[in-house]
Motif scaffolding. Structure first.
Motif, PDB file in Angstrom:
ATOM      1  N   TYR A  41       0.845  -1.192   0.000  1.00  0.00           N
ATOM      2  CA  TYR A  41       0.000   0.000   0.000  1.00  0.00           C
ATOM      3  C   TYR A  41       0.889   1.254   0.000  1.00  0.00           C
ATOM      4  O   TYR A  41       1.124   1.848   1.039  1.00  0.00           O
ATOM      5  CB  TYR A  41      -0.913   0.024   1.232  1.00  0.00           C
ATOM      6  CG  TYR A  41      -2.007  -1.011   1.225  1.00  0.00           C
ATOM      7  CD1 TYR A  41      -3.303  -0.664   0.863  1.00  0.00           C
ATOM      8  CD2 TYR A  41      -1.758  -2.320   1.598  1.00  0.00           C
ATOM      9  CE1 TYR A  41      -4.322  -1.603   0.874  1.00  0.00           C
ATOM     10  CE2 TYR A  41      -2.766  -3.275   1.605  1.00  0.00           C
ATOM     11  CZ  TYR A  41      -4.039  -2.900   1.237  1.00  0.00           C
ATOM     12  OH  TYR A  41      -5.040  -3.835   1.246  1.00  0.00           O
ATOM     13  N   PRO A  42       1.355   1.662  -1.174  1.00  0.00           N
ATOM     14  CA  PRO A  42       2.274   2.811  -1.248  1.00  0.00           C
ATOM     15  C   PRO A  42       1.561   4.160  -1.262  1.00  0.00           C
ATOM     16  O   PRO A  42       1.498   4.823  -2.285  1.00  0.00           O
ATOM     17  CB  PRO A  42       3.018   2.547  -2.554  1.00  0.00           C
ATOM     18  CG  PRO A  42       1.992   1.868  -3.418  1.00  0.00           C
ATOM     19  CD  PRO A  42       1.152   1.031  -2.475  1.00  0.00           C
ATOM     20  N   PHE A  43       1.009   4.552  -0.134  1.00  0.00           N
ATOM     21  CA  PHE A  43       0.329   5.838  -0.065  1.00  0.00           C
ATOM     22  C   PHE A  43       1.352   6.980  -0.181  1.00  0.00           C
ATOM     23  O   PHE A  43       2.404   6.926   0.453  1.00  0.00           O
ATOM     24  CB  PHE A  43      -0.432   5.985   1.257  1.00  0.00           C
ATOM     25  CG  PHE A  43      -1.441   4.894   1.502  1.00  0.00           C
ATOM     26  CD1 PHE A  43      -2.420   4.601   0.558  1.00  0.00           C
ATOM     27  CD2 PHE A  43      -1.412   4.167   2.663  1.00  0.00           C
ATOM     28  CE1 PHE A  43      -3.348   3.599   0.781  1.00  0.00           C
ATOM     29  CE2 PHE A  43      -2.339   3.158   2.897  1.00  0.00           C
ATOM     30  CZ  PHE A  43      -3.307   2.872   1.955  1.00  0.00           C
ATOM     31  N   PRO A  44       1.031   8.019  -0.961  1.00  0.00           N
ATOM     32  CA  PRO A  44       1.958   9.155  -1.050  1.00  0.00           C
ATOM     33  C   PRO A  44       1.992   9.909   0.282  1.00  0.00           C
ATOM     34  O   PRO A  44       1.084   9.783   1.097  1.00  0.00           O
ATOM     35  CB  PRO A  44       1.346  10.022  -2.152  1.00  0.00           C
ATOM     36  CG  PRO A  44      -0.108   9.681  -2.139  1.00  0.00           C
ATOM     37  CD  PRO A  44      -0.193   8.235  -1.731  1.00  0.00           C
ATOM     38  N   MET A  45       3.037  10.673   0.478  1.00  0.00           N
ATOM     39  CA  MET A  45       3.116  11.489   1.685  1.00  0.00           C
ATOM     40  C   MET A  45       1.959  12.483   1.663  1.00  0.00           C
ATOM     41  O   MET A  45       1.709  13.141   0.661  1.00  0.00           O
ATOM     42  CB  MET A  45       4.452  12.236   1.745  1.00  0.00           C
ATOM     43  CG  MET A  45       4.665  12.992   3.045  1.00  0.00           C
ATOM     44  SD  MET A  45       4.614  11.973   4.539  1.00  0.00           S
ATOM     45  CE  MET A  45       6.090  11.012   4.387  1.00  0.00           C
ATOM     46  N   TYR A  46       1.239  12.549   2.790  1.00  0.00           N
ATOM     47  CA  TYR A  46       0.062  13.406   2.837  1.00  0.00           C
ATOM     48  C   TYR A  46       0.449  14.885   2.742  1.00  0.00           C
ATOM     49  O   TYR A  46       1.367  15.347   3.390  1.00  0.00           O
ATOM     50  CB  TYR A  46      -0.766  13.211   4.121  1.00  0.00           C
ATOM     51  CG  TYR A  46      -1.926  14.176   4.116  1.00  0.00           C
ATOM     52  CD1 TYR A  46      -3.046  13.899   3.347  1.00  0.00           C
ATOM     53  CD2 TYR A  46      -1.843  15.405   4.743  1.00  0.00           C
ATOM     54  CE1 TYR A  46      -4.086  14.812   3.242  1.00  0.00           C
ATOM     55  CE2 TYR A  46      -2.885  16.326   4.655  1.00  0.00           C
ATOM     56  CZ  TYR A  46      -3.994  16.022   3.893  1.00  0.00           C
ATOM     57  OH  TYR A  46      -5.001  16.940   3.771  1.00  0.00           O
ATOM     58  N   SER A  47      -0.311  15.603   1.930  1.00  0.00           N
ATOM     59  CA  SER A  47      -0.304  17.060   1.947  1.00  0.00           C
ATOM     60  C   SER A  47      -1.642  17.510   1.381  1.00  0.00           C
ATOM     61  O   SER A  47      -2.267  16.801   0.577  1.00  0.00           O
ATOM     62  CB  SER A  47       0.850  17.655   1.126  1.00  0.00           C
ATOM     63  OG  SER A  47       0.543  17.702  -0.246  1.00  0.00           O
ATOM     64  N   TYR A  48      -2.067  18.649   1.820  1.00  0.00           N
ATOM     65  CA  TYR A  48      -3.336  19.189   1.332  1.00  0.00           C
ATOM     66  C   TYR A  48      -3.302  19.327  -0.189  1.00  0.00           C
ATOM     67  O   TYR A  48      -4.287  19.049  -0.870  1.00  0.00           O
ATOM     68  CB  TYR A  48      -3.644  20.531   1.998  1.00  0.00           C
ATOM     69  CG  TYR A  48      -4.904  21.158   1.457  1.00  0.00           C
ATOM     70  CD1 TYR A  48      -6.156  20.686   1.854  1.00  0.00           C
ATOM     71  CD2 TYR A  48      -4.849  22.190   0.531  1.00  0.00           C
ATOM     72  CE1 TYR A  48      -7.320  21.238   1.336  1.00  0.00           C
ATOM     73  CE2 TYR A  48      -6.011  22.740   0.012  1.00  0.00           C
ATOM     74  CZ  TYR A  48      -7.242  22.266   0.417  1.00  0.00           C
ATOM     75  OH  TYR A  48      -8.393  22.805  -0.100  1.00  0.00           O
ATOM     76  N   ASP A  49      -2.157  19.752  -0.722  1.00  0.00           N
ATOM     77  CA  ASP A  49      -2.039  19.943  -2.169  1.00  0.00           C
ATOM     78  C   ASP A  49      -2.234  18.628  -2.921  1.00  0.00           C
ATOM     79  O   ASP A  49      -2.924  18.592  -3.943  1.00  0.00           O
ATOM     80  CB  ASP A  49      -0.680  20.550  -2.524  1.00  0.00           C
ATOM     81  CG  ASP A  49      -0.515  21.950  -1.969  1.00  0.00           C
ATOM     82  OD1 ASP A  49      -1.536  22.649  -1.777  1.00  0.00           O
ATOM     83  OD2 ASP A  49       0.638  22.344  -1.704  1.00  0.00           O
ATOM     84  N   VAL A  50      -1.636  17.561  -2.405  1.00  0.00           N
ATOM     85  CA  VAL A  50      -1.792  16.248  -3.051  1.00  0.00           C
ATOM     86  C   VAL A  50      -3.252  15.805  -2.967  1.00  0.00           C
ATOM     87  O   VAL A  50      -3.826  15.310  -3.941  1.00  0.00           O
ATOM     88  CB  VAL A  50      -0.856  15.196  -2.411  1.00  0.00           C
ATOM     89  CG1 VAL A  50      -1.153  13.792  -2.938  1.00  0.00           C
ATOM     90  CG2 VAL A  50       0.598  15.552  -2.656  1.00  0.00           C
ATOM     91  N   GLU A  51      -3.852  15.992  -1.791  1.00  0.00           N
ATOM     92  CA  GLU A  51      -5.262  15.631  -1.624  1.00  0.00           C
ATOM     93  C   GLU A  51      -6.146  16.413  -2.596  1.00  0.00           C
ATOM     94  O   GLU A  51      -7.015  15.849  -3.261  1.00  0.00           O
ATOM     95  CB  GLU A  51      -5.710  15.888  -0.185  1.00  0.00           C
ATOM     96  CG  GLU A  51      -7.170  15.577   0.055  1.00  0.00           C
ATOM     97  CD  GLU A  51      -7.640  15.941   1.449  1.00  0.00           C
ATOM     98  OE1 GLU A  51      -8.855  15.816   1.688  1.00  0.00           O
ATOM     99  OE2 GLU A  51      -6.824  16.358   2.294  1.00  0.00           O
ATOM    100  N   LYS A  52      -5.916  17.711  -2.691  1.00  0.00           N
ATOM    101  CA  LYS A  52      -6.737  18.571  -3.549  1.00  0.00           C
ATOM    102  C   LYS A  52      -6.559  18.198  -5.025  1.00  0.00           C
ATOM    103  O   LYS A  52      -7.528  18.146  -5.780  1.00  0.00           O
ATOM    104  CB  LYS A  52      -6.351  20.031  -3.321  1.00  0.00           C
ATOM    105  CG  LYS A  52      -7.217  21.019  -4.053  1.00  0.00           C
ATOM    106  CD  LYS A  52      -6.823  22.441  -3.701  1.00  0.00           C
ATOM    107  CE  LYS A  52      -7.630  23.446  -4.488  1.00  0.00           C
ATOM    108  NZ  LYS A  52      -7.210  24.808  -4.225  1.00  0.00           N
ATOM    109  N   GLU A  53      -5.332  17.926  -5.404  1.00  0.00           N
ATOM    110  CA  GLU A  53      -5.040  17.635  -6.809  1.00  0.00           C
ATOM    111  C   GLU A  53      -5.457  16.227  -7.223  1.00  0.00           C
ATOM    112  O   GLU A  53      -5.980  16.025  -8.311  1.00  0.00           O
ATOM    113  CB  GLU A  53      -3.541  17.821  -7.072  1.00  0.00           C
ATOM    114  CG  GLU A  53      -3.161  17.666  -8.537  1.00  0.00           C
ATOM    115  CD  GLU A  53      -1.709  17.990  -8.787  1.00  0.00           C
ATOM    116  OE1 GLU A  53      -1.084  17.275  -9.587  1.00  0.00           O
ATOM    117  OE2 GLU A  53      -1.207  18.959  -8.178  1.00  0.00           O
ATOM    118  N   ASN A  54      -5.248  15.245  -6.345  1.00  0.00           N
ATOM    119  CA  ASN A  54      -5.447  13.844  -6.730  1.00  0.00           C
ATOM    120  C   ASN A  54      -6.599  13.144  -6.018  1.00  0.00           C
ATOM    121  O   ASN A  54      -6.968  12.034  -6.394  1.00  0.00           O
ATOM    122  CB  ASN A  54      -4.168  13.037  -6.476  1.00  0.00           C
ATOM    123  CG  ASN A  54      -2.994  13.584  -7.243  1.00  0.00           C
ATOM    124  OD1 ASN A  54      -3.129  14.004  -8.382  1.00  0.00           O
ATOM    125  ND2 ASN A  54      -1.839  13.604  -6.617  1.00  0.00           N
TER     126      ASN A  54
END
Length: 178
Positions: A41-54
């Protein structure tokens, strides 16, 4: 909710905490245990920007749903510099963004192990606070010190005293989810 979900808070392919979870899972009878290897389960490092974009990955949503549908969880946290791994924290961050109460009413057996004499107790304590913040109920905790001296992959916990304590904690957890 007829199963227990078991996983380690590590994405290492050779995680000793995963080995402890796998062994613990093998001791539970009468209930299906779904063992998840978080290295897959290779979850990306959390950031608001990643959440908003993806948004949220399908694997994250599926994992959260598995947690929601489980009657209990077995989790072993690895320790990096006296704290849970960044991977575990990151996973908790992502899950809490999907639902801040993703652990509500979940009964949890929380464990840790390390090669050192403290058995990752620092990570265990921090993880317990984190889990209760998300409304999970830690039924039991177990720390296995000196993994290399006290655990064998074929037979499990080799120290009789620690094996007895572990067995009692597992029994208490099973009773709590019954």
């Amino acid at each position: 909710m007829n199963y227990v979900l078991a996983f380690a808070g590590s994405n290492s392919s050779i995680s000793i905490n995963y080995k402890l979870v796998k062994y613990t899972s093998s001791l539970i009878s009468g209930t299906e245990v779904r063992l998840r290897n978080m290295a897959k389960y290779p979850f990306p490092m959390y950031s608001y920007d990643v959440e908003k974009e993806n948004g949220y990955s399908n694997s994250l949503v599926e994992f959260k749903n598995e947690i929601s549908n489980a009657k209990g969880l077995i989790i072993a946290v690895s320790e990096h510099n006296s704290y849970p791994s960044a991977y575990f924290k990151n996973t908790m961050d992502w899950l809490s963004r999907l639902d801040s109460k993703f652990l509500v009413d979940k009964k949890i057996l929380l464990m840790s192990t390390s090669t050192g004499g403290r058995g990752a107790i620092g990570a265990l304590e921090v993880a317990e606070k984190m889990i209760t913040r998300f409304q999970g109920t830690v039924v039991e905790t177990f720390s296995l010190p000196r993994y290399g001296d006290n655990f064998d992959e074929n037979t499990g916990i080799t120290n009789a005293d620690l094996a007895k304590i572990h067995s009692e904690k597992v029994s208490s957890f099973v009773k709590a989810i019954s």
